[in-house]
Write a protein that holds these residues in place. Structure first.
Motif, short mmCIF file in Angstrom:
data_model
loop_
_atom_site.label_atom_id
_atom_site.label_comp_id
_atom_site.label_asym_id
_atom_site.label_seq_id
_atom_site.Cartn_x
_atom_site.Cartn_y
_atom_site.Cartn_z
N LEU A 148 0.79 -1.23 0.00
CA LEU A 148 0.00 0.00 0.00
C LEU A 148 0.82 1.28 0.00
O LEU A 148 0.26 2.36 -0.05
N THR A 149 2.14 1.16 0.07
CA THR A 149 2.99 2.36 0.04
C THR A 149 4.06 2.21 -1.02
O THR A 149 4.57 1.10 -1.25
N PRO A 150 4.41 3.29 -1.70
CA PRO A 150 5.45 3.21 -2.73
C PRO A 150 6.82 2.96 -2.11
O PRO A 150 7.06 3.25 -0.93
N ASP A 151 7.72 2.42 -2.91
CA ASP A 151 9.09 2.15 -2.47
C ASP A 151 9.89 3.44 -2.58
O ASP A 151 10.39 3.80 -3.64
N LEU A 152 10.00 4.15 -1.46
CA LEU A 152 10.70 5.43 -1.45
C LEU A 152 12.21 5.28 -1.44
O LEU A 152 12.94 6.27 -1.56
N SER A 153 12.71 4.05 -1.24
CA SER A 153 14.16 3.85 -1.29
C SER A 153 14.70 4.00 -2.70
O SER A 153 15.89 4.26 -2.89
N MET A 208 -3.69 0.36 -5.74
CA MET A 208 -4.25 -0.49 -4.69
C MET A 208 -5.28 0.27 -3.86
O MET A 208 -6.35 -0.25 -3.53
N TRP A 209 -4.97 1.52 -3.52
CA TRP A 209 -5.90 2.33 -2.73
C TRP A 209 -7.19 2.63 -3.50
O TRP A 209 -8.26 2.76 -2.91
#
Length: 492
Positions: A203-208, A225-226
């Motif tokens: 549910l969260t993007p890969d900010l790395s 997804m949201w």
């Protein structure tokens, strides 16, 4: 004596093991290509639908600005005039045409009174707006099923881009493929994260990932997804009133006897009927006499009777063609809880039939709720804001999708390309197991029949992809059929 190692010699690390690329199953390869091409080709239509949908969702607020004189009363009084007096004021301002429907005004809303006009088609009327407290006529508009010209313009922009039946294909195509793209994206994202799945990763993007296709994919997938449940809802409700899929939906509803019910207004044979027969005014009734016309002044009694029967909120009063037909009064409150109770009333104020919204079949209720929610009316401003956020999110997902396509383009000097490359073609046409084909093909044919603008493009895609693969295989193998190839790596 042991020799000391030469410190000048470089220390050579053993080579890192080469990890074989993760292989896609035939189903995964097919889904990846289908998601890519469907997104690439259908996304422009979805982009238009989302943009125009935002405008249409806020139509009520825009209308109140554009048509403030016609729709609202600046200084509402404490008591409204009898409805018959308001109709008489509208008739004086518009002497031609038959009286069709009346929507009494309360609070700051004006009373809306519709008249027919032979120069207009059956879907349009002249609506006269009357101050319910003073009887003053505040304006007149040519309306479409009681909708203002602005409402009609925005509705047609969203539904068919003002191109009529041909333009309506765009919105049905978008609705037919939206659910496929959304669900396909979920499956692909779920498969990509196997082994490291968690709610946070899904549910969260890969900010790395600081840049590149990996970062863009993270935003594209996590936002999708949201949005999925909302997108599925928009797809389903949009299809219910589309031309082709909507007609199939109506047939199923009719076969289940779950259509929206309506009160019977036939008074033939009842004590309230006059003149006998059931023909409209001006037509021969078989006995040489004309149908008895309806007295418009009876509308005050009819309206009061409907209120006494418990109909609250905004209502629409339909005027009968002659005295053998009852008046009908129907709630048209689209806010939750929906007010769609309906009564048939004769000219004396007697209730001859009643149907409450609570008695509607469940399928009819779900359809009505879905329509109101799709239009941003069911929960008022909260519904509008939610639709706008959903549409804005869809626009972002589409933009990120095209950005990924661009980022994947070859950039090497010997492989430069203007645009991104599609996912590698896998061996889905030879690798799918027979049980999947035996079950999947009939299901796809049934779904394609029910949703023609899903089935026809899907058949075209599979045919073209198979033909191109065959031609390419023969070309690479000296005219021999293409041998099965290794499936594309996941996420290619």
């Amino acid at each position: 004596m042991a020799l000391s190692p030469d410190v000048s010699d470089p220390v050579v690390s053993p080579p890192a093991p080469v990890r074989a690329p993760r292989q896609q199953s035939p189903f995964g390869a097919l889904l990846l290509r289908l998601h890519f091409y469907a997104g690439l080709l259908v996304a422009p239509f979805l982009l238009v639908a989302a943009t125009t949908g935002i405008l249409f969702a806020f139509t009520p607020q825009i209308e109140k600005i554009v048509y403030s004189t016609e729709l609202t009363v600046a200084d509402p009084g404490t008591a409204t005039l009898p409805l018959a007096d308001q109709v008489a004021a509208a008739r004086a301002a518009h002497p031609s045409g038959d009286l069709l429907t009346v929507r009494p005004g309360e609070g700051t809303a004006t009373t809306q009174i519709d008249f027919s006009d032979p120069s207009l088609d059956a879907d349009h009327q002249h609506t006269v707006y009357v101050n319910p407290y003073t009887g003053a006529v505040t304006g007149r508009l040519t309306t479409w099923w009681a909708a203002t010209p602005l409402n009609e313009w925005l509705d047609n922009l969203h539904a068919n881009l003002h191109l009529g039946e041909t333009g309506a294909l765009y919105s049905e195509l978008a609705a037919s493929w939206l659910w496929v793209i959304a669900l396909g994206g979920i499956v692909l994202w779920w498969r990509r994260l196997r082994g490291v799945r968690s709610a946070r990763r899904l549910l969260t993007p890969d900010l790395s990932a600081r840049k590149g296709v990996r970062r863009t994919r993270g935003w594209h997938a996590a936002t999708g997804m949201w949005l999925t449940i909302g997108l599925l809802f928009l797809s389903a409700t949009g299809l219910t009133w589309s031309n082709h899929a909507g007609a199939n939906f109506d047939e199923i509803i009719d076969s289940l006897d779950a259509s929206r019910p309506a009160v019977s207004t036939d008074l033939t044979g009842s004590a309230s009927a006059s003149g006998g027969g059931g023909h409209h005014a001006g037509m021969d009734m078989g006995g040489g006499s004309a149908a008895v016309p309806v007295d418009p002044a009876a509308i005050t009694t009819v309206y009061r009777s409907a209120r006494d029967a418990g109909l609250t909120g905004a209502v629409t009063i339909t005027v009968p063609a002659d005295a053998t037909t009852a008046w009908s009064v129907t709630g048209n409150d689209s806010l939750w809880p929906v007010g769609r109770d309906s009564v048939a009333v004769d000219s004396t104020g007697k209730i001859v039939e009643r149907i409450d919204f609570a008695d509607w079949p469940l399928a009819a209720k779900l359809t009505q709720w879905g329509i109101y929610a799709h239009m941003g009316q069911l929960f008022g401003p909260a519904n509008q804001i939610l639709l706008a956020a959903l549409a804005a999110g869809l626009i972002c997902v589409i933009v990120w999708g095209y950005r990924m396509w661009w980022q994947r383009r070859p950039t090497r000097a010997d492989r430069r390309a203007l645009a991104g490359a599609p996912p590698a073609r896998g061996s889905w046409w030879t690798g799918l197991p027979m049980p999947a084909i035996a079950v999947g093909l009939p299901a796809l044919f049934a779904l394609g029949w029910f949703l023609p603008l899903f089935g026809i493009p899907l058949l075209a895609f599979l045919t073209v992809d198979f033909v191109l693969a065959t031609i390419r295989g023969r070309r690479h193998n000296g005219g021999r059929p293409e041998a099965p190839v290794s499936p594309a790596p996941a996420g290619s």
